[in-house]
Design a protein around this motif. Structure first.
Motif, PDB file in Angstrom:
ATOM      1  N   MET A  28      -7.671  -3.107   3.766  1.00 49.30           N
ATOM      2  CA  MET A  28      -6.447  -2.321   3.914  1.00 49.30           C
ATOM      3  C   MET A  28      -6.653  -0.929   3.326  1.00 49.30           C
ATOM      4  O   MET A  28      -6.495  -0.726   2.128  1.00 49.30           O
ATOM      5  N   VAL A  29      -7.052  -0.016   4.165  1.00 48.46           N
ATOM      6  CA  VAL A  29      -7.324   1.349   3.698  1.00 48.46           C
ATOM      7  C   VAL A  29      -6.517   2.320   4.562  1.00 48.46           C
ATOM      8  O   VAL A  29      -6.486   2.193   5.778  1.00 48.46           O
ATOM      9  N   THR A  30      -5.873   3.283   3.907  1.00 47.93           N
ATOM     10  CA  THR A  30      -5.117   4.297   4.651  1.00 47.93           C
ATOM     11  C   THR A  30      -5.862   5.632   4.561  1.00 47.93           C
ATOM     12  O   THR A  30      -6.815   5.775   3.782  1.00 47.93           O
ATOM     13  N   ASN A  31      -5.380   6.580   5.372  1.00 49.10           N
ATOM     14  CA  ASN A  31      -5.956   7.929   5.299  1.00 49.10           C
ATOM     15  C   ASN A  31      -5.808   8.488   3.877  1.00 49.10           C
ATOM     16  O   ASN A  31      -6.681   9.190   3.386  1.00 49.10           O
ATOM     17  N   GLY A  32      -4.675   8.137   3.276  1.00 46.74           N
ATOM     18  CA  GLY A  32      -4.445   8.616   1.916  1.00 46.74           C
ATOM     19  C   GLY A  32      -5.511   8.086   0.962  1.00 46.74           C
ATOM     20  O   GLY A  32      -5.961   8.805   0.061  1.00 46.74           O
ATOM     21  N   THR A  33      -5.902   6.825   1.168  1.00 50.83           N
ATOM     22  CA  THR A  33      -6.949   6.242   0.316  1.00 50.83           C
ATOM     23  C   THR A  33      -8.259   7.002   0.517  1.00 50.83           C
ATOM     24  O   THR A  33      -8.962   7.324  -0.460  1.00 50.83           O
ATOM     25  N   GLN A  75      -1.010  14.876   5.135  1.00 50.54           N
ATOM     26  CA  GLN A  75      -0.136  13.760   4.777  1.00 50.54           C
ATOM     27  C   GLN A  75       1.324  14.103   5.073  1.00 50.54           C
ATOM     28  O   GLN A  75       2.072  13.282   5.614  1.00 50.54           O
ATOM     29  N   LEU A  93       0.830  -1.206   0.000  1.00 50.09           N
ATOM     30  CA  LEU A  93       0.000   0.000   0.000  1.00 50.09           C
ATOM     31  C   LEU A  93       0.870   1.264   0.000  1.00 50.09           C
ATOM     32  O   LEU A  93       0.628   2.218  -0.741  1.00 50.09           O
ATOM     33  N   GLU A 114       1.126   4.105  -2.770  1.00 49.57           N
ATOM     34  CA  GLU A 114       0.902   5.512  -2.409  1.00 49.57           C
ATOM     35  C   GLU A 114       2.039   6.379  -2.940  1.00 49.57           C
ATOM     36  O   GLU A 114       1.814   7.423  -3.572  1.00 49.57           O
TER      37      GLU A 114
END
Lengths: 693, 231
Positions: B191-196, A587, A529, A533
């Motif tokens: 599976m997830v992020t803040n960005g996602t 971010q 991930l 990103e």
């Protein structure tokens, strides 16, 4: 170390080369001087020998000219006529005559030619000086006469007054008589006359005795002179063109005729330049012989001085380069001439000045015929003149060579500068082809691209290199994406298989190994991930538009979530607007705070504070803990570079890379450095403020 | 009622895992690993939902090809892409083709099953063509949970299922806002992020702005999540 550019190096090199040339020249100058003087002496010797030989070969009467066969008695009365440089002013005053070594010859009644009263003492006497220039024979006659009788205007006769009788052989060898009557103060009168010395005669008369000619009342000679009354008598100063004299048998005679009382009674006394016993003769006078003079005149511009002496020391010819020069040094008395007259052919003599320094080169070559030395050719040259000439030649050569070298250097310098400029442009363009982070922005280098030389090759090679590098970078940049793609499928296989396994056998959910497998799969999933990103961020932020954001409000809201992990120093709450994207800023600060917290020591602190300036605002995040290695900023923010170890956490080295990408998106300056006391690390982000109107 | 799910996946292991998990949860499955056989199979036995991998064998866009052909012939079948290709461009492309959702591997089978159920429910609700009252309405926004329809000032927002779920969560949280962790849960992905989440929110904003360039109701709460602020 100070930077020395190629331009500076080339300039210094050229200056060095230019300064070496004069040094080399100076070293060679002594050799040049010696060689020059030696060569000059040799040339003079050859020239003197050539003159002597030429004289013998071409001058049929050279023996007659130079042979010392004159009557020895007459020679005792030879008159000296030294050469003079400057014309003498004809004013009856003798102050401008050159000083003579000996007193001028004086003639008195020791040589009486005529005395009206033979046993009566007479005061009549005269002194005579002669001098010759290239054009004239000068004479100065100082007559002692207690009773000067001037010619009366009514008298046609010239002998009823005091007068001087002048006799010489003209250019054709004929005897000439000239009478110089005492007339008045001023211009000297002169008349050709006959053997009677009574009347003036026309020189154009066919007869040398002028018997058929008319008496003339005015003088017709080419004699120029001045008659001057003196306290003791009178003085006459005149000059006669040498061209009207026979220079082969150059002879002249003077007689002073003293008229007192009644002229009809005849002269009181006649004093001549020869004694009575030689009254049919003329005084020999060493005038320059025209034939010899012509020979050496041709060389007078070449040498300082040239003489031709006969064996008795009479100067038959003399020439000099510079008539304006000081008094010419005599040569006849020199050892050089003496040796030559003895027939010694060792012509060169160096004549030194009082300091012992060579100042003259004197060459004397004997004129020898049938074993008899008739005379000597003397060539004198000033050493300084030779050296000056050589210096002048060397100077001209030096100037020409120097100019040529300077021009060459200038051309080379210009060319070198052109090359340097091309290299600089190539360097500049090459630098611009890669951004601060080492990413290749463009692969084509245009500088010197079309030049068919080595720099052109370099330019083209850089282009090829950049293209290859970009391909490689593209490959590297695709690695995370490719890696994620390649990992995703097996990972998905693992994940779904594990889920199915646990569905079938739920009791395994508590199995330690199964939990570890599950945790491992999660960890790998997070890695992929993060890779995704980072890989997608760069493209994503290119399209994002920034909007006006109050950074202070943002920080206050954002940091509230982190309060249990960080310390904040209070800051000014007034708005500070920047252009930004709140989610990207989130971010960015997530990455920096995550980083700071993960590397902070257990007892240490993470401190956030803000510095405000007129046109910018700086957010500073400090943490206690291990320091950064001394690497460049490019390395620190490069992807997949992790500079510190912090245990079991995942550190792909993407956090700071992402932070840097976002700070660049915001045109902010992100700096990472160690604290001065090495107790931790400081990261600062400097944003430009928007000026609110 | 038993729903039939077609699974098109070239990796047999994954295909089998999907099938096992779905069958265990009461779905009927049919599996294919190539484009042509999938199209024939779907034609012969029309499924209720299709799970498509994008890369099928040597065909890097095999999943997209199947999707386009199915939708071109008017088959109103819900399609979910399950792909390792996580690039935004792939996701956008797949969704623009008409897929209902795009999930990147690795996936959670449980969440996938829930998502399938949800989609089938929505599909069923939409196909009944009955007008239902929106579950939420106010200040221009209208949300129909049953059909996963959202509209802004009566204009339909073309949201994906994930985007609808996120928007719904944010709208319902109101000015108080919803944190990232809750938003992650609402995506129904493992599976997830803040960005996602941020990326999804950007897409949602874009779709709002396409209808109304003054739209600013979704507000970021830095470090926390998002909130809904009425006009």
């Amino acid at each position: 170390m100070p930077r020395f550019g190629i331009k500076t190096q080339i300039t210094l090199l050229c200056l060095g080369l230019l300064s070496i040339i004069p040094l080399i020249g100076l070293n060679y100058w002594d050799d040049i001087r010696k060689t020059t003087l030696t060569a000059q002496a040799r040339i003079q010797e050859i020239e003197a020998k050539a003159i002597a030989t030429t004289l013998l070969a071409t001058q049929q009467n050279i023996r007659e000219l130079l042979a010392a066969n004159e009557d020895s008695e007459l020679q005792k009365h030879a008159l000296s006529a030294p050469s003079i440089k400057q014309p003498i002013r004809l004013d009856g005053l003798f102050g401008d005559w050159p000083l003579l070594t000996n007193a001028p010859p004086r003639f008195n009644l020791d040589h009486p030619v005529w005395l009206a009263v033979p046993d009566m003492p007479s005061e009549t006497a005269f002194s005579l000086r002669l001098a010759q220039s290239s054009q004239h024979l000068y004479a100065a006659i100082d007559v002692r006469d207690n009773n000067v009788v001037l010619r009366k205007p009514s008298h046609l006769r010239l002998d009823y007054n005091d007068h001087i009788q002048l006799t010489y052989h003209d250019e054709s060898g004929a005897l000439r008589r000239v009478i110089l009557p005492a007339e008045q103060e001023g211009a000297l009168a002169s008349y050709y006359t006959d053997m009677h010395w009574q009347y003036g005669r026309d020189i154009n008369s066919a007869s040398p005795n002028y018997k058929n000619t008319q008496n003339i009342a005015s003088h017709k000679t080419d004699i120029q002179g001045y008659w001057h009354k003196t306290t003791e008598g009178y003085a006459v100063e005149f000059r006669l063109p040498i061209s009207q004299l026979d220079t082969v048998q150059s002879q002249i005679h003077f007689a002073i005729v003293d008229i007192d009382d009644n002229p009809a009674y005849g002269p009181q006394a006649i004093v001549a330049s020869l004694p009575k016993s030689l009254e049919d003769k003329l005084n020999p006078v060493a005038l320059h012989a025209r034939e010899l003079q012509r020979v050496i005149d041709q060389l007078k511009s070449t040498y300082a001085r040239l003489w031709i002496y006969d064996s008795r020391g009479r100067e038959w010819a003399f020439a000099e380069r510079d008539p304006q020069a000081e008094v010419a040094p005599t040569a006849f008395d020199s050892q050089c001439v003496k040796d030559a007259l003895k027939g010694k052919v060792k012509p060169l003599h160096h004549m030194n000045d009082t300091d012992g320094k060579l100042n003259r080169l004197l060459v004397c070559y004997p004129i020898i015929e049938h074993g008899e030395t008739l005379g000597v050719v003397v060539i004198d040259e000033s050493a300084s003149h030779v050296l000056e000439q050589e210096e002048a030649r060397v100077r001209v050569i030096t100037i020409k060579v120097g100019s040529a070298i300077s021009l060459l250097l200038l051309v080379l310098l210009t060319y070198a500068f052109t090359l340097v400029r091309r290299i600089s442009r190539l360097s500049e363009e090459s630098s611009k082809s890669i951004d601060l982070h080492g990413r290749i922005e463009r692969t084509t280098i245009n500088a010197s691209r079309n030049f068919p030389d080595e720099i052109g090759d370099l330019s083209r090679n850089i282009t090829i290199l950049l293209e290859k590098q970009r391909s490689y970078m593209n490959f590297l940049e695709r690695i995370p994406q490719t890696l994620r793609h390649e990992i995703s499928n097996p990972l998905n296989k693992l994940r779904t298989s594990l889920e199915n396994l646990l569905d079938h056998q739920p009791y395994l959910a508590n199995d330690n190994y199964i939990r570890k497998i599950d945790a491992g799969i999660d960890q790998i999933s997070r890695i992929t991930l993060h890779l995704t990103e980072a890989a997608s961020l760069e493209n994503a932020i290119k399209e994002e538009q920034l909007i006006k954001i109050d950074l202070i409000t943002f920080l206050n809201d954002y940091l509230a979530v982190w309060d249990e992990h960080i310390d904040r120093t209070p800051w000014d709450k007034s708005p500070a607007f920047i252009l930004g994207d709140s989610s990207r800023l989130e971010q960015l600060f997530d990455k920096l705070l995550d980083n700071a917290i993960s590397f902070c020591t257990k007892t240490g602190k993470v401190l956030v504070h803000v510095e405000r300036h007129t046109d910018r605002i700086v957010v500073i995040i400090e943490n206690d803990g291990p320091t950064l290695p001394s690497e460049s900023a490019t390395g620190l923010f490069s992807p997949m570079v992790s500079t510190r170890s912090s245990g079991s956490s995942i550190h792909l080295g993407l956090g700071l890379h992402i932070a840097k990408l976002i700070s660049d998106q915001h045109k902010a300056l992100l700096i990472g450095k160690n604290r001065e006391d090495s107790s931790g690390v400081i990261f600062s982000i400097e944003f430009s403020l928007i000026q609110m109107s | 009622m038993t729903y039939k799910i077609t699974i098109v996946e070239d990796d047999i292991d994954q295909q089998q895992n999907y099938a096992d998990a779905l069958q265990r949860r009461g779905f009927e499955t049919q599996c294919f690993s190539r484009v042509e056989e999938a199209l024939i199979g779907i034609t012969n036995d029309r499924p209720d939902l299709v799970l498509l991998d994008v890369v099928l064998g040597d065909d890097p866009d095999g999943g997209f090809t199947i999707c386009r052909k199915l939708l071109d012939r008017g088959d109103n079948i819900p399609i979910i892409f399950l792909s390792d290709r996580s690039d935004e461009i792939d996701q956008v492309f797949g969704l623009r083709l008409g897929a209902w959702d795009y999930q990147t591997k690795p996936i959670s089978l449980a969440l996938l099953a829930e998502r399938i159920k949800s989609l089938l429910r929505i599909h069923h609700a939409r196909s009944e063509d009955n007008k239902t009252a929106p579950h939420y309405e106010g200040s221009g926004i209208s949300l129909d949970e049953e059909k996963s329809f959202a509209s802004w000032h009566a204009q339909t927002l073309p949201l994906t299922l994930t985007e609808f779920r996120l928007l719904s969560s944010i709208v319902k949280s109101g000015p108080e806002g919803i944190n990232y962790s809750s938003l992650c849960e609402s995506t129904m992905q493992r599976m997830v992020t803040n960005g996602t989440i941020n990326s999804h929110i950007k897409n949602i904003r874009k779709k709002f702005n396409a209808l109304d360039h003054t739209f600013q109701c979704i507000r970021n709460k830095p470090g926390f999540g998002y909130r809904w602020e009425k006009d």
